[in-house]
Design a protein around this motif. Structure first.
Motif, PDB file in Angstrom:
ATOM      1  N   THR A 104       0.842  -1.188   0.000  1.00  0.00           N
ATOM      2  CA  THR A 104       0.000   0.000   0.000  1.00  0.00           C
ATOM      3  C   THR A 104       0.880   1.241   0.000  1.00  0.00           C
ATOM      4  O   THR A 104       1.837   1.332   0.767  1.00  0.00           O
ATOM      5  CB  THR A 104      -0.925   0.026   1.240  1.00  0.00           C
ATOM      6  N   SER A 106       0.572   5.329   0.555  1.00  0.00           N
ATOM      7  CA  SER A 106      -0.290   6.407   1.052  1.00  0.00           C
ATOM      8  C   SER A 106       0.285   7.740   0.624  1.00  0.00           C
ATOM      9  O   SER A 106       1.399   8.105   1.008  1.00  0.00           O
ATOM     10  CB  SER A 106      -0.391   6.353   2.579  1.00  0.00           C
ATOM     11  N   GLU A 112      -4.834   6.433  -1.319  1.00  0.00           N
ATOM     12  CA  GLU A 112      -4.073   5.209  -1.125  1.00  0.00           C
ATOM     13  C   GLU A 112      -4.152   4.341  -2.366  1.00  0.00           C
ATOM     14  O   GLU A 112      -5.183   4.282  -3.026  1.00  0.00           O
ATOM     15  CB  GLU A 112      -4.586   4.414   0.077  1.00  0.00           C
TER      16      GLU A 112
END
Length: 190
Positions: A104, A106, A112
């Motif tokens: 992931t 961010s 995201e």
């Protein structure tokens, strides 16, 4: 079982500060969060002032107010684009031996981006080297199995692309990933 969390400081390939947060959810489920420095207010102010002073200089030469309006508009659009599409504040790698690996990113704007790779597609996690700006750098990557030839590699997926941590940080993540992958390979598939 209670979550165990550990946070350590490292540096990136340019010497900037990185923070590696390791969280153990179980012996075979770990999350690594790599945070880079936030957007510097000093840098933001310097760039904005440079653009606006240039626009003001052009305005005094051509006496067209569209130059100032355009500079303000371009600066705002550029900042929003940078925060939403370029500046990544944190990259996370979650590895679960029975499920897979989730990466992931961010962004500074709050957006995201997540990628999930099923564990049966993962061949290995390695540290690779590359030449970048006239020096050798190391990066962590996931090797994916070729569906036709399971002993061959079909794709290389780099991890922590934005943060670009140094080797000492990558070794920490690599060792933990290898522990989980070794357990996953030793566990018979149903």
């Amino acid at each position: 079982m209670e979550d165990a969390e550990d946070e350590r400081s490292f540096s990136d390939i340019r010497g900037g500060r990185l923070s590696l947060r390791c969280r153990d959810y179980s012996p075979y489920c770990r999350e690594f969060g790599l945070s880079s420095a936030r957007l510097s207010l000093r840098t933001l102010t310097a760039v904005t002032c440079a653009v606006w002073l240039t626009a003001y200089g052009l305005f005094t030469l051509c006496e067209n107010s569209m130059v100032l309006s355009s500079a303000i508009f371009i600066t705002l659009l550029g900042l929003l684009g940078y925060l939403h599409f370029v500046k990544i504040d944190q990259e996370t790698l979650l590895i679960i031996d029975s499920l897979g690996i989730q990466m992931t990113s961010s962004y500074a704007s709050g957006k995201e981006s997540t990628t999930f790779i099923e564990m049966d597609k993962v061949k290995d996690v390695i540290i690779n080297e590359a030449i970048y700006m006239q020096k050798v750098i190391y990066y962590l990557c996931i090797l994916l199995k070729d569906p036709m030839e399971p002993h061959e590699v079909s794709q290389v997926v780099p991890v922590f692309q934005s943060a670009k941590p140094r080797l000492d940080c990558l070794i920490e993540v690599y060792r933990s990933c290898q522990e989980i992958l070794a357990h996953q390979k030793a566990t018979p598939s149903p």
